[in-house]
Design a protein around this motif. Sequence first.
Motif, PDB file in Angstrom:
ATOM      1  N   MET A  45      -5.053   2.760 -10.302  1.00 42.86           N
ATOM      2  CA  MET A  45      -4.698   2.201  -8.992  1.00 42.86           C
ATOM      3  C   MET A  45      -4.339   0.724  -9.112  1.00 42.86           C
ATOM      4  O   MET A  45      -3.396   0.247  -8.464  1.00 42.86           O
ATOM      5  N   THR A  82      -7.561  -0.978  -0.505  1.00 42.02           N
ATOM      6  CA  THR A  82      -7.525  -0.968  -1.973  1.00 42.02           C
ATOM      7  C   THR A  82      -6.659  -2.104  -2.498  1.00 42.02           C
ATOM      8  O   THR A  82      -7.002  -2.773  -3.475  1.00 42.02           O
ATOM      9  N   ALA A 101       0.834  -1.210   0.000  1.00 39.64           N
ATOM     10  CA  ALA A 101       0.000   0.000   0.000  1.00 39.64           C
ATOM     11  C   ALA A 101       0.864   1.253   0.000  1.00 39.64           C
ATOM     12  O   ALA A 101       0.594   2.213  -0.743  1.00 39.64           O
ATOM     13  N   ALA A 135       2.533   1.702  -3.415  1.00 40.42           N
ATOM     14  CA  ALA A 135       1.599   2.092  -4.472  1.00 40.42           C
ATOM     15  C   ALA A 135       0.904   3.411  -4.184  1.00 40.42           C
ATOM     16  O   ALA A 135       0.266   3.983  -5.075  1.00 40.42           O
ATOM     17  N   GLY A 136       1.011   3.905  -2.952  1.00 42.39           N
ATOM     18  CA  GLY A 136       0.341   5.152  -2.593  1.00 42.39           C
ATOM     19  C   GLY A 136      -1.164   4.999  -2.473  1.00 42.39           C
ATOM     20  O   GLY A 136      -1.923   5.928  -2.807  1.00 42.39           O
ATOM     21  N   VAL A 137      -1.610   3.822  -1.991  1.00 39.40           N
ATOM     22  CA  VAL A 137      -3.043   3.587  -1.806  1.00 39.40           C
ATOM     23  C   VAL A 137      -3.251   2.990  -0.423  1.00 39.40           C
ATOM     24  O   VAL A 137      -2.282   2.729   0.302  1.00 39.40           O
ATOM     25  N   SER A 138      -4.509   2.748  -0.071  1.00 38.22           N
ATOM     26  CA  SER A 138      -4.795   2.129   1.223  1.00 38.22           C
ATOM     27  C   SER A 138      -4.625   0.613   1.148  1.00 38.22           C
ATOM     28  O   SER A 138      -4.663   0.019   0.062  1.00 38.22           O
ATOM     29  N   VAL A 169     -12.251  -1.037  -8.900  1.00 40.00           N
ATOM     30  CA  VAL A 169     -11.073  -0.233  -8.571  1.00 40.00           C
ATOM     31  C   VAL A 169     -10.606   0.507  -9.831  1.00 40.00           C
ATOM     32  O   VAL A 169     -10.594  -0.058 -10.930  1.00 40.00           O
ATOM     33  N   ASP A 170     -10.205   1.788  -9.644  1.00 43.39           N
ATOM     34  CA  ASP A 170      -9.699   2.579 -10.761  1.00 43.39           C
ATOM     35  C   ASP A 170      -8.523   1.874 -11.436  1.00 43.39           C
ATOM     36  O   ASP A 170      -7.609   1.389 -10.752  1.00 43.39           O
ATOM     37  N   ARG A 187      -0.848   0.450 -10.367  1.00 40.79           N
ATOM     38  CA  ARG A 187       0.136   0.798  -9.336  1.00 40.79           C
ATOM     39  C   ARG A 187       0.286  -0.312  -8.305  1.00 40.79           C
ATOM     40  O   ARG A 187       1.392  -0.649  -7.867  1.00 40.79           O
ATOM     41  N   VAL A 188      -0.839  -0.902  -7.910  1.00 38.68           N
ATOM     42  CA  VAL A 188      -0.785  -1.984  -6.922  1.00 38.68           C
ATOM     43  C   VAL A 188      -0.038  -3.186  -7.485  1.00 38.68           C
ATOM     44  O   VAL A 188       0.846  -3.759  -6.828  1.00 38.68           O
TER      45      VAL A 188
END
Length: 324
Positions: A32, A17, A8, A11-14, A28-29, A35-36
Motif C-alpha cells: 500500500m 491510509t 486515494a 492508489a485504490g486505498v482510503s 501500513v502494508d 501504491r500511495v
Amino acid sequence: MPTIYDVAREAGVSAATVSRVLNGAQTVDPDMVARVLAAVRELGYRPNAVARNLRRSRTTLWAVIISDIGNPFFTATVRGIEDVAQQAGYSVVLCNSDEDPGKEETYVAAALSEQMAGVIISSSGSVKAAKNLLDSPIPVVAIDRELPRGVVDTVVVDNEAGARAATEHLRTAGYRRIACITGPEGVSTADLRLRGYTEALSGTPIVVRTDFREQGGFDAMSSLLSSPERPDAVFVANNLMTVGALRCLAEHGVDVPGEMGLVGFDEIPWADLVRPSLTTVAQPTYELGRMAARLLVDRIATPSAEPATVVLPAELRPRQSSAR
C-alpha cells in the motif's frame, strides 16, 4: 491541485491510509505504501502544510533567538543549526534580540504563540523569557549562554578554561598588570570568563564590566588607559569588545604588544591579517550550532529525557598581539 482523495482513488486505498503513509506511519502494508507513493508522484500531490500543522498543533519551524546578529560568532553557529534542521525536515526562523531582554521576551512570546516545533536560544539574560520558555511544552536548547534559572539541554564551550589559558598566556609572556574587560553581570559567558581570568591571575584583578558591543570595548579600554594603575595587558571577553579595545588603543597611539598585550575571546576572521596579528581564544562555532540542533531533534523525539549539557573545548591561538 490534486487532493488527498485523488491520491486515494489513484492508489485504490482510503484517504486515511494515504494520510498515514504521508505522516510516516510504520504499520501500513508495504504494498500500500508503494501504491500511495506512486500515486503521489503521478499526480504531483503536495500535502497541505497549514492543515497538517493545525492537526499536529505545531509547525515545522524552529525559532533561533540569538543575542546579536552583528556578531560574526553567530554566522557559523547558525549555519550549523540550519544544516541539521534541514536534514531533519525543519526550517529556521532567525530572531535577533540585540542584547535586549525586552526584545528577547517578545520573540519568545511569538515562538510560543506560533507553536513552533522548538527554540534554540542564546539568552541576553532575561529571567522572564527563560521562565516563559520553561513553563511551555515547546522543546528548548540553550546555546553559548546558559538559560537563567533553568535546566534545559545546553551547548557551551569551556569558558573558564579558555579565559584561564588566555590569562596564563599573558603572564607567561611577561605581563604583570593584566586587566579583564567582560560583559554584564548575570550573563554566564561574562561571569565564567571573568572567573577563569581571576583563577589564573597572580596579582590584583583589574576588571571593567560593559556590554558585549564594540563601543563598550572602546569605552572600557579608554577607562583602563586613564586609570592610575594602568595595566600592561588585557584579556577581552568577546570579539566585538576586542575590536573596540583595539580601536581605542590605535586612537591613543598605544603600541601593541609593546605597551599593551591583548588576547580576545572568540576568533575573528581577520585575526591573521592585521598587524600585529591578534591572539584569540577560538570557539568551535559550527559544532556549537550543529550540536544544539542535534539535541533539539532528540528532545522533540523524546520529550521526557533528562536534559543534557555539552561542553566543547576552546582553543588558544597565540599570535603577535600577546608576544612581548
